[in-house]
Design an enzyme around this catalytic site. Structure first.
Site, PDB file in Angstrom:
ATOM      1  N   ALA A 188       0.812  -1.220   0.000  1.00  0.00           N
ATOM      2  CA  ALA A 188       0.000   0.000   0.000  1.00  0.00           C
ATOM      3  C   ALA A 188       0.840   1.263   0.000  1.00  0.00           C
ATOM      4  O   ALA A 188       0.361   2.327  -0.370  1.00  0.00           O
ATOM      5  CB  ALA A 188      -0.912  -0.004   1.225  1.00  0.00           C
ATOM      6  N   LYS A 189       2.092   1.151   0.465  1.00  0.00           N
ATOM      7  CA  LYS A 189       3.028   2.287   0.545  1.00  0.00           C
ATOM      8  C   LYS A 189       2.376   3.486   1.221  1.00  0.00           C
ATOM      9  O   LYS A 189       2.472   4.623   0.757  1.00  0.00           O
ATOM     10  CB  LYS A 189       3.555   2.646  -0.840  1.00  0.00           C
ATOM     11  N   ARG A 190       1.741   3.245   2.354  1.00  0.00           N
ATOM     12  CA  ARG A 190       1.121   4.320   3.110  1.00  0.00           C
ATOM     13  C   ARG A 190       2.187   5.100   3.879  1.00  0.00           C
ATOM     14  O   ARG A 190       3.267   4.598   4.157  1.00  0.00           O
ATOM     15  CB  ARG A 190       0.075   3.763   4.076  1.00  0.00           C
TER      16      ARG A 190
END
Length: 271
Positions: free
Chosen positions: A92-94
């Site tokens: 998700a690369k949040r």
């Protein structure tokens, strides 16, 4: 999933392969488009075909979010279909402030029950801390990525004489333990692996870039292994899109088996 459990599965399968579920409606076999949920049907057949040769699956959330509500439904069904003994990564690369990060952590760890999530560390510790409150869950920090323009920032030299990515690895590794934190290190940067292992010798590394992006499995394994293997090597397109005909599952199985055989030999030779 604990570090001990993950290492057990790696030894049991002689594999540290993670299959990326970057499921694109424009690339899946056309006959699946008549299904009620073609994304899930594709994922289901890929999982069935590759499950004996990998230890985890990594859905890239962009491919699901782009489809709106139906994409989230496909993703939820996919995660529920994956057996508990397989490691799951929400790619998700949040990366956001603490109260927002808390909600992201709830979404991926409570609502969807992923084992891990990828996180951009640019905003600092308080954007990662909420994810570290979950026992048995992993935060996978972006360290040195495989994309071409990663050099724009990640490899900039600081006044201290080290590169920015080294500072990220060193600083972020102090935020939790090596039972909580992994780091993304791209396979297209094999010359940096020795430096990475000097900085974080005990952590697991999630390594994208093998296969379609040209990363070399042998090179990164020889340098990247630690006492617990310490590597999860992700392969997406070269496995899931090995074929676009009705027998795509068999082609994916063959591609995954080929990678697993190489991994078995490397584990026997270097661990």
């Amino acid at each position: 999933m604990t570090r001990k459990e993950l290492f057990h599965h790696i030894k049991e399968k002689s594999s540290y392969l993670c299959v990326g579920l970057d499921t694109d409606l424009s690339k899946i076999p056309k006959h699946l488009l008549k299904e009620n949920d073609p994304v899930f049907e594709f994922n289901k057949q890929i999982i069935d075909a590759t499950i004996d040769h990998c230890v985890g699956y990594k859905p890239n959330l962009a491919f699901y979010e782009s489809l709106g509500a139906s994409g989230w439904e496909s993703l939820q069904k996919t995660i529920e279909y994956i057996p508990d003994e397989l490691f799951t990564i929400a790619d998700a690369k949040r990366g956001d402030i603490g109260n927002t990060a808390k909600k992201y952590a709830e979404a991926f760890f409570e609502r969807m029950n992923f084992d891990s999530v990828t996180i951009a560390p640019y905003m600092g510790r308080d954007s990662v801390d909420p994810f570290l409150q979950y026992e048995g869950k992993w935060s996978i920090i972006l360290g040195l990525t495989s994309n071409e323009s990663s050099t724009d920032f990640e490899e900039l030299n600081l006044e201290s004489g080290i590169a920015l990515f080294e500072e990220v690895l060193s600083k972020a590794s102090s935020w939790g333990t090596d039972d909580q934190l992994m780091f993304v290190i791209g396979a297209t940067k094999p010359d940096k692996f020795q430096l990475v292992r000097k900085t974080i010798p005990n952590h697991f590394l999630l390594v994208p870039g093998i296969g379609a992006q040209g990363g070399d499995l042998d090179s990164i394994s020889r340098i990247g292994f630690n006492d617990h293997c310490g590597l999860l090597v992700n392969s997406s397109r070269s496995i899931i899109y090995a074929s676009d005909d009705k027998n795509f599952g068999a082609s994916a199985k063959k591609a995954a088996a080929n990678v697993q055989r190489s991994m078995k030999a490397l584990l026997e030779n270097y661990m």
